[in-house]
Design an enzyme around this catalytic site. Structure first.
Site, short mmCIF file in Angstrom:
data_model
loop_
_atom_site.label_atom_id
_atom_site.label_comp_id
_atom_site.label_asym_id
_atom_site.label_seq_id
_atom_site.Cartn_x
_atom_site.Cartn_y
_atom_site.Cartn_z
N GLY A 29 0.79 -1.23 0.00
CA GLY A 29 0.00 0.00 0.00
C GLY A 29 0.82 1.27 0.00
O GLY A 29 0.36 2.32 0.47
N SER A 30 2.03 1.22 -0.58
CA SER A 30 2.83 2.45 -0.62
C SER A 30 2.20 3.48 -1.57
O SER A 30 2.30 4.68 -1.33
CB SER A 30 4.28 2.16 -0.99
OG SER A 30 4.39 1.71 -2.31
N ASN A 31 1.53 3.01 -2.61
CA ASN A 31 0.81 3.96 -3.48
C ASN A 31 -0.38 4.57 -2.76
O ASN A 31 -0.68 5.75 -2.93
CB ASN A 31 0.36 3.26 -4.77
CG ASN A 31 1.46 3.18 -5.81
OD1 ASN A 31 1.87 4.20 -6.36
ND2 ASN A 31 1.97 1.99 -6.04
N LEU B 242 -4.37 -7.13 -6.81
CA LEU B 242 -3.96 -8.26 -7.66
C LEU B 242 -5.11 -9.08 -8.23
O LEU B 242 -4.90 -9.90 -9.11
CB LEU B 242 -3.00 -9.17 -6.88
CG LEU B 242 -1.64 -8.52 -6.58
CD1 LEU B 242 -0.79 -9.44 -5.71
CD2 LEU B 242 -0.91 -8.17 -7.87
N ASN C 16 -5.93 1.99 -12.95
CA ASN C 16 -4.94 1.07 -12.38
C ASN C 16 -3.55 1.63 -12.63
O ASN C 16 -3.32 2.32 -13.62
CB ASN C 16 -5.06 -0.29 -13.07
CG ASN C 16 -4.04 -1.30 -12.59
OD1 ASN C 16 -3.86 -1.48 -11.38
ND2 ASN C 16 -3.35 -1.95 -13.50
N HIS D 124 0.37 0.41 -13.26
CA HIS D 124 1.18 -0.77 -13.61
C HIS D 124 2.64 -0.35 -13.71
O HIS D 124 2.94 0.68 -14.31
CB HIS D 124 0.69 -1.37 -14.93
CG HIS D 124 1.43 -2.61 -15.31
ND1 HIS D 124 1.18 -3.82 -14.70
CD2 HIS D 124 2.44 -2.82 -16.19
CE1 HIS D 124 2.01 -4.73 -15.20
NE2 HIS D 124 2.78 -4.15 -16.11
N ASP E 223 -4.61 -5.03 -18.12
CA ASP E 223 -3.72 -3.91 -18.50
C ASP E 223 -3.98 -3.42 -19.91
O ASP E 223 -3.05 -2.96 -20.60
CB ASP E 223 -2.23 -4.31 -18.36
CG ASP E 223 -1.87 -4.77 -16.96
OD1 ASP E 223 -2.46 -4.24 -16.00
OD2 ASP E 223 -1.02 -5.65 -16.83
C1 GRF Z 1 3.18 -1.26 -7.59
O1 GRF Z 1 4.38 -1.46 -8.27
C2 GRF Z 1 2.04 -1.19 -8.57
O2 GRF Z 1 2.38 -0.60 -9.78
C3 GRF Z 1 1.74 -2.63 -8.80
O3 GRF Z 1 1.91 -3.25 -7.55
C4 GRF Z 1 2.81 -2.48 -6.75
C5 GRF Z 1 2.07 -2.13 -5.50
O4 GRF Z 1 2.85 -1.48 -4.56
N1 GRF Z 1 0.45 -2.80 -9.44
P1 GRF Z 1 2.18 -0.86 -3.26
O5 GRF Z 1 1.27 -1.92 -2.64
O6 GRF Z 1 1.43 0.37 -3.64
O7 GRF Z 1 3.33 -0.56 -2.36
#
Ligand code: GRF
Length: 203
Positions: free
Chosen positions: A12-14, A87, A104, A106, A147
């Site tokens: 969940g870093s994003n 996922l 999404n 990617h 994708d």
């Molecule tokens: C990221 O690289 C995203 O592009 C991919 O999965 C990873 C998720 O990272 N779909 P996080 O869970 O947001 O840290």
């Protein structure tokens, strides 16, 4: 104000980047809920720390009804669904009812290194195997394929011959954390339109 749901499966870093952008005032939207398909996803903790509503909709509990269950949660409550390291593959009603309202991220320059089975570290292993000199990340709309929806924005990073997959992954992740909040902001400002199935940016 644009209401969003963020769907995660892991770290969940994003998601964190989105929450930070909202908190700093850079991103003007309201994070209504975080949904994970894994109960042990660390991103759930990140959301709880910020008092964001969280839901777990796991394959184990919902099997083939996973997408429908997620649809029930977001229907009428959010304007945009953001897949950030999610996922599972969404299918059915949510795709039609939220057409062009699911995005999404990617970790490659689509159409390279994407599609079925291409996720996580595998993406970067393949990029290094091919010897590409640049890779990056892509934010795109989600359709019934993997994708395959219209590309909204991309960021490019250099690939060095001494890179390990983990190093490349981390360089790209840094860009993801900037790109995803930016794209959500553009959508919130209604600056992304679809023209003949292509996403066009109006500044
Ligand atoms: C990221 O690289 C995203 O592009 C991919 O999965 C990873 C998720 O990272 N779909 P996080 O869970 O947001 O840290």
């Amino acid at each position: 104000m644009l209401k969003i749901a963020v769907l995660i499966s892991g770290s969940g870093s994003n998601l964190q980047a989105i929450m930070d952008s909202i908190e700093s005032g850079e991103l003007n939207c309201s994070l209504e809920m975080v949904i994970s398909d894994r109960e042990n996803a660390y991103g759930l903790e990140r959301a709880r720390n910020k008092n964001i509503k969280t839901y777990v909709v796991s394959k184990k509990d919902y099997g083939n009804c996973l997408s429908q269950e997620i649809f029930k949660l977001v229907k009428g409550r959010v304007d945009l669904v953001v897949l950030a390291g999610f996922l599972s593959i969404l299918e059915g009603e949510i795709l039609t009812e939220f057409k062009n309202r699911i995005i999404n991220i990617h970790p490659s320059l689509i159409p390279a290194f994407c599609g079925k089975g291409m996720y996580g570290i595998k993406v970067h292993e393949e990029a290094l195997k091919f010897g590409v000199k640049f890779s990056g990340c892509t934010v795109h709309f989600v359709d019934a394929g993997t994708d395959s929806g219209a590309i909204i924005e991309q960021r490019v990073v250099p690939v060095y011959c001494e890179d390990t997959p983990a190093e490349l992954q981390s360089r790209i992740l840094t860009e993801e954390h900037k790109l995803l909040p930016q794209v959500i902001g553009l959508i919130a400002e209604n600056k992304i339109r679809l023209e003949k199935d292509k996403a066009v940016l109006f500044r």
